[in-house]
Scaffold this motif. Structure first.
Motif, PDB file in Angstrom:
ATOM      1  N   LEU A  81      -9.787  -0.503   0.837  1.00  0.00           N
ATOM      2  CA  LEU A  81      -8.496   0.113   0.536  1.00  0.00           C
ATOM      3  C   LEU A  81      -7.482  -0.922   0.048  1.00  0.00           C
ATOM      4  CD1 LEU A  81      -8.276   2.482   3.623  1.00  0.00           C
ATOM      5  CD2 LEU A  81      -8.318   3.252   1.235  1.00  0.00           C
ATOM      6  N   VAL A 135     -10.405   7.395  -1.874  1.00  0.00           N
ATOM      7  CA  VAL A 135     -10.692   7.449  -0.435  1.00  0.00           C
ATOM      8  C   VAL A 135     -12.023   8.148  -0.183  1.00  0.00           C
ATOM      9  CG1 VAL A 135      -9.937   8.428   1.775  1.00  0.00           C
ATOM     10  CG2 VAL A 135      -8.273   7.348   0.256  1.00  0.00           C
ATOM     11  N   ARG A 178      -3.197   1.986   2.389  1.00  0.00           N
ATOM     12  CA  ARG A 178      -3.303   1.474   1.014  1.00  0.00           C
ATOM     13  C   ARG A 178      -1.917   1.258   0.417  1.00  0.00           C
ATOM     14  NH1 ARG A 178      -7.525   4.032  -2.976  1.00  0.00           N
ATOM     15  NH2 ARG A 178      -8.670   2.103  -2.512  1.00  0.00           N
TER      16      ARG A 178
END
Length: 281
Positions: A238, A245, A276
Motif C-alpha cells: 500500500l 486494494v 495508503r
C-alpha cells in the motif's frame, strides 16, 4: 478500538522538560554503513509525544524506567522498565509520556534501506527484555562522537555492539531451525491458503508442538504470525505501489477484499485506503 486511531496525525513534540542524547547518521558514518538513521537515549515528561502514521524505517524502543504509553500492533500499551518493542516499517506507531511520571528509554531507528525495514519475517514485537546494555552502547557512541576523538574504529565497535544486542532481541526465531524452515517456506507464498498442519509437516513436529514453539519465539501462534506477516506485506504494498486494494488482498491470501480490509483495520488501526492516503502525504 481501531477507530480511535483515525484522529492521529504526524506529531513530533519533545517539550522543555524532556532530555535526549542522539547520534544521527550525519554525525557518524558508521551508522550509515549499518543503514541506521539515528540512535538515542531519553528522559521524557509530558508533553513528550511522537506519532508516525507512515513509519518509513523500522524502529526499536527499549524502556529503561518510569512509565510511558505506546501504540503498537493496533493497540495502546503501557511501557515500563525492561520492556522492548520492534515496530516494522510502514506501520502506524506512536508513544508518549504520561502525567506525573518521567519515562527513561533508548531507541534505534533504521533507514528505509535497512534489511530490517524491508518486508521480512519480523512482525511487531513487544516483550520483556533488558535494554540497559543497549543504552550504555548508545551512550558510548555518543561520548565518542561528541566528546571524544570521533575515532572511526571506536564508532564501528559501538555500532556493532548495538546491532548485536538488537539481534538478540529481534531474531530469537532464527536460532530454531524448525521455525526458520516454516517461515522460509511461508514468506514467498503469502497468497497460499496455509494450514497449521502444513506448517507442522515442514517443521517435522506436531501441530501442538509447533504452537508452543511459535508462542515462545513470537508470542503468537503460527496462524497469528502468518496473519501479521500478511498485513505487514500488505502495508508495504500500500505504501510503495499503486496496486488496487483488491489485488493486494489476493496477493496476501484474501479472496474477499472485505475480509482483508476488516483484518487490516483491526490490526493496523486504520483502513487500507486510509493507510495508503497517509503514506503518500
Amino acid at each position: 478500538m481501531a477507530s480511535e486511531h483515525d484522529y492521529l496525525s504526524e506529531t513530533h513534540i519533545i517539550g522543555e522538560d524532556t532530555h535526549q542524547w542522539i547520534v544521527r547518521v550525519d554525525d557518524c558514518p558508521a551508522l550509515e554503513q549499518r543503514h541506521i538513521s539515528h540512535v538515542g537515549v531519553g528522559d521524557a515528561a509530558v508533553p513528550y509525544r511522537i506519532v508516525r502514521t507512515r513509519l518509513s524505517g523500522s524502529y526499536i524502543h527499549g524502556s529503561l524506567g518510569g512509565e510511558g504509553r505506546m501504540l503498537l500492533d493496533g493497540r495502546w500499551r503501557t511501557m515500563r522498565r525492561n520492556m522492548m518493542s520492534f515496530a516494522p516499517a510502514h506501520g502506524l506507531h506512536a508513544f508518549h509520556a504520561v502525567p506525573e511520571s518521567r519515562w527513561q528509554y533508548c531507541w534505534l531507528r533504521y533507514l528505509p534501506s535497512a534489511p530490517r525495514s524491508v518486508v521480512g519475517t519480523i512482525a511487531p514485537i513487544m516483550q520483556h527484555f533488558d535494554p540497559e546494555p543497549m543504552k550504555h552502547a548508545i551512550l558510548g557512541l555518543y561520548s565518542e562522537v561528541f566528546h571524544g576523538q570521533g575515532d572511526t574504529a571506536s564508532c564501528v565497535m559501538w555500532v556493532d555492539t548495538i546491532e548485536r544486542y538488537i539481534s538478540r532481541f529481534a531474531d530469537p526465531w532464527r536460532r530454531d531451525p524448525r521455525i526458520v524452515a516454516v517461515f522460509d517456506a511461508v514468506m514467498p507464498t503469502l497468497e497460499k491458503h496455509w494450514t497449521i498442519e502444513e506448517m507442522a509437516d515442514i517443521a517435522h513436529v506436531s501441530t501442538e508442538h509447533l504452537r508452543r514453539i511459535s508462542l515462545k519465539v513470537f508470542g503468537r501462534s503460527p496462524m497469528q504470525q502468518l496473519t501479521q506477516l500478511r498485513m505487514q506485506h500488505a502495508a508495504h504494498l500500500l505504501a510503495t505501489t499503486d496496486e488496487p486494494v483488491e489485488e493486494i488482498a489476493v496477493r496476501v491470501g484474501y479472496q474477499s477484499p472485505f475480509a482483508f480490509s476488516k483484518t487490516f483495520k483491526r490490526m493496523k488501526g486504520v483502513s487500507p485506503s486510509h493507510f495508503r492516503h497517509h503514506s503518500r502525504e
